[in-house]
Design a protein around this motif. Structure first.
Motif, PDB file in Angstrom:
ATOM      1  N   SER A 183       0.840  -1.190   0.000  1.00 27.61           N
ATOM      2  CA  SER A 183       0.000   0.000   0.000  1.00 27.61           C
ATOM      3  C   SER A 183       0.880   1.247   0.000  1.00 27.61           C
ATOM      4  CB  SER A 183      -0.905   0.002   1.236  1.00 27.61           C
ATOM      5  OG  SER A 183      -0.122   0.090   2.420  1.00 27.61           O
ATOM      6  N   ARG A 184       0.256   2.410  -0.058  1.00 20.67           N
ATOM      7  CA  ARG A 184       1.033   3.655  -0.072  1.00 20.67           C
ATOM      8  C   ARG A 184       1.827   3.825   1.219  1.00 20.67           C
ATOM      9  NH1 ARG A 184      -1.892   9.080  -1.930  1.00 20.67           N
ATOM     10  NH2 ARG A 184      -1.932   7.792  -3.817  1.00 20.67           N
ATOM     11  N   ASP A 185       1.193   3.538   2.358  1.00 15.90           N
ATOM     12  CA  ASP A 185       1.901   3.652   3.637  1.00 15.90           C
ATOM     13  C   ASP A 185       3.051   2.650   3.718  1.00 15.90           C
ATOM     14  OD1 ASP A 185       0.216   5.662   4.416  1.00 15.90           O
ATOM     15  OD2 ASP A 185      -1.117   4.358   5.573  1.00 15.90           O
ATOM     16  N   GLU A 186       2.817   1.446   3.212  1.00 16.52           N
ATOM     17  CA  GLU A 186       3.877   0.435   3.232  1.00 16.52           C
ATOM     18  C   GLU A 186       5.025   0.825   2.307  1.00 16.52           C
ATOM     19  OE1 GLU A 186       1.369  -3.635   4.300  1.00 16.52           O
ATOM     20  OE2 GLU A 186       1.491  -2.949   2.226  1.00 16.52           O
ATOM     21  N   MET A 187       4.720   1.505   1.207  1.00 18.45           N
ATOM     22  CA  MET A 187       5.774   1.992   0.317  1.00 18.45           C
ATOM     23  C   MET A 187       6.663   3.003   1.038  1.00 18.45           C
ATOM     24  SD  MET A 187       6.103   0.746  -2.693  1.00 18.45           S
ATOM     25  CE  MET A 187       5.259  -0.251  -3.907  1.00 18.45           C
ATOM     26  N   GLN A 188       6.045   3.876   1.820  1.00 13.24           N
ATOM     27  CA  GLN A 188       6.830   4.844   2.585  1.00 13.24           C
ATOM     28  C   GLN A 188       7.719   4.137   3.601  1.00 13.24           C
ATOM     29  OE1 GLN A 188       7.042   8.090   1.931  1.00 13.24           O
ATOM     30  NE2 GLN A 188       5.594   7.826   0.250  1.00 13.24           N
ATOM     31  N   LYS A 226      10.726   2.698   1.798  1.00 17.24           N
ATOM     32  CA  LYS A 226      11.741   3.701   1.478  1.00 17.24           C
ATOM     33  C   LYS A 226      12.585   4.033   2.703  1.00 17.24           C
ATOM     34  CE  LYS A 226       9.280   5.932  -2.349  1.00 17.24           C
ATOM     35  NZ  LYS A 226       8.645   7.188  -2.835  1.00 17.24           N
ATOM     36  N   ALA A 230       7.171  -1.148  -8.942  1.00 17.65           N
ATOM     37  CA  ALA A 230       7.706  -0.922  -7.596  1.00 17.65           C
ATOM     38  C   ALA A 230       8.931  -1.786  -7.346  1.00 17.65           C
ATOM     39  CB  ALA A 230       6.629  -1.218  -6.552  1.00 17.65           C
ATOM     40  N   HIS A 260      12.451   8.999 -10.399  1.00 23.46           N
ATOM     41  CA  HIS A 260      11.322   9.771 -10.931  1.00 23.46           C
ATOM     42  C   HIS A 260      11.547  10.097 -12.406  1.00 23.46           C
ATOM     43  CE1 HIS A 260       7.965  12.564 -11.045  1.00 23.46           C
ATOM     44  NE2 HIS A 260       8.770  13.497 -11.528  1.00 23.46           N
TER      45      HIS A 260
END
Length: 480
Positions: free
Chosen positions: A246-251, A254, A323, A369
């Motif tokens: 998920s987006r939080d897990e991606m953060q 990182k 990802a 990016h």
């Protein structure tokens, strides 16, 4: 439940969640607990953390399991009946509210209060920073609004949503700021308003945590600590799958990547410095034996100086594996000092070299990016075509592959039923040093549907499953 049994279950659950807790650390935790008062819950929590948690990335998992196994269970937290202190506090608060509205005395029970009146009491507690009242309100709000039923298979998030919705907590900050503005003797400056807003936000967040703790405590009482811990268990950042994060897990990934690359680079450099001994250096041994009267008491060896490999990374960056490719490129370039040269290529149905994007940049995220936005990789319809991309790669860059080159192919090998052109991978293996394929899919999915990883894999030195950072770290260490 005895503390020893509780601690044993706690340690087992930490290990089940993926935290590396050794027997020695378990014993250290037991010794630490002897030195702090058990009634001080915060001291108890941080004493366990100091002995059991070795990475900041593991803190959230530790905290969740701690809150389950050591939820507030004393007699003053009995769910079946309200404590006398809470009841007295409710009566005092209601009396003050009724007197302010000119309605006289009330009966002291919250059953007759409307949600709006309870929200007003919460607003007063938040305005005054009344910790005890906030805790009592959290307990009573869950009891009244959450609608919890024994044995009902519903997660805590649903109960939290129901409770906060009835308290209208989303609009509470605006109400607090407006009330504070009206109470102020003179107009507040921008700085004062900002400080007040931060303070109110902190109090609201603290109240939410009290509500969550109360819901968690009731669920533990209903289902048991082990069942609740299993329900709340989430993978550690290094075990999160790239393709389903998920987006939080991606953060979180990182954040976990930076310390991982530093640790990996230091470990690899240390291995190179302290590699195994080579063959006996006869001349050097004889020279040093003169100080021992001609006895070769201190044999000398020739230390191998392995050449650093050249690396070519060819990555599929289509939506399904983007990802995975992104994190692999970030990891490779973070330890590029372990290679003599690193070149990167990305493809979907066309291929483009992106090596220049990573040069003269301190932030690898900026380069990634640029890869996602500027690379010329869509030539036809934007669907993965490994065969066409490999043919173009061989035509343009095949001549640059030599006996020192290691080729790293990244992707799920789902070719959308196009021609595979596996002969290109075969030629890479003939000309290069090694060819490896990293696949972010589980092995059970390989060679199903349009996956042709088996055909490509027969011409490589190995196909590796790399679904998460832990597996990726293991492969990179083996590669170098």
């Amino acid at each position: 439940m005895p503390v020893l049994d509780l601690m044993s279950g706690f340690i087992v659950e930490l290990r089940n969640a993926g935290l590396p807790v050794s027997l020695t650390e378990n014993l250290d935790a037991m010794e630490a607990v002897k030195e702090i008062p058990l009634e001080d819950r915060e001291a108890f929590k941080y004493a366990l953390a100091a002995t059991l948690v070795k990475s900041q990335n593991h803190w959230r998992a530790f905290e969740t399991i701690f809150e389950v196994y050591f939820s507030l269970r004393g007699p003053e937290y009995n769910i079946a009946q309200d404590g006398s202190e809470d009841s007295e506090m409710w009566r005092e608060q209601q009396d003050l509210q009724m007197q302010g509205e000119g309605k006289g005395q009330s009966g002291g029970s919250m059953d007759g209060l409307t949600p709006e009146e309870i929200a007003q009491m919460l607003m007063n507690a938040l305005m005054n920073g009344d910790q005890a009242m906030m805790k009592a309100l959290a307990k009573q709000s869950v009891q009244r609004f959450a609608g919890m039923e024994p044995g009902r298979p519903v997660g805590g998030t649903y109960y939290l949503y129901r409770t906060l919705r009835n308290l209208d907590l989303d609009n509470m900050l605006d109400k607090l700021m407006e009330a504070n503005k009206q109470q102020a003797a003179e107009e507040l400056t921008n700085l004062e308003q900002r400080l007040e807003k931060d303070e109110f936000q902190s109090r609201i967040e603290q109240f939410k945590q009290e509500v969550e703790a109360e819901i968690r405590r009731r669920l533990v009482a209903d289902r048991g600590a082990e069942a609740m811990a299993k329900t709340l268990r989430k993978p550690l950042p290094e075990d999160v799958e790239f393709m389903h994060a998920s987006r939080d897990e991606m953060q979180s990934l990182k954040k976990a990547l930076q310390p991982l690359t530093r640790k990996l680079a230091a470990r690899l450099a240390r291995k190179r410095r302290h590699g195994r001994k080579g063959p006996l250096d006869f001349r050097n041994t004889v020279r040093h034996s003169l100080s021992y009267g001609g006895v070769p008491a201190d044999p000398k060896f020739k230390y191998p100086r392995p050449a650093k490999p050249e690396l070519m990374v060819v990555a599929d960056i289509s939506g399904s594996v983007a990802a995975f490719a992104r994190f692999t490129l970030m990891l490779v370039y973070a330890i590029q000092g372990q290679f003599s040269k690193v070149r990167s290529f990305v493809f979907i149905d066309g291929i483009d070299e992106v090596t220049s994007y990573f040069k003269n940049t301190e932030d690898i995220s900026d380069a990634i990016h640029r890869v996602n936005t500027e690379a010329d990789v869509v030539w036809v319809d934007g669907h993965s075509d490994y065969g066409h991309a490999f043919e173009v790669f061989w035509e343009r860059y095949g001549k640059d592959i030599n006996s020192k080159t290691t080729i790293l192919l990244l992707g799920d090998a789902r070719n959308n039923y196009h021609a595979t052109s596996s002969w290109v991978v075969k030629e890479m293996q003939k000309r290069g040093r090694h060819v490896y394929w990293l696949n972010p899919e589980p092995k059970s999915y390989w060679n199903t549907g349009d996956s042709v990883v088996g055909e490509y894999g027969s011409f490589t030195d190995g196909v590796y499953e790399c679904r998460n950072l832990r597996q990726l770290e293991g492969f990179v260490e083996k590669l170098v």
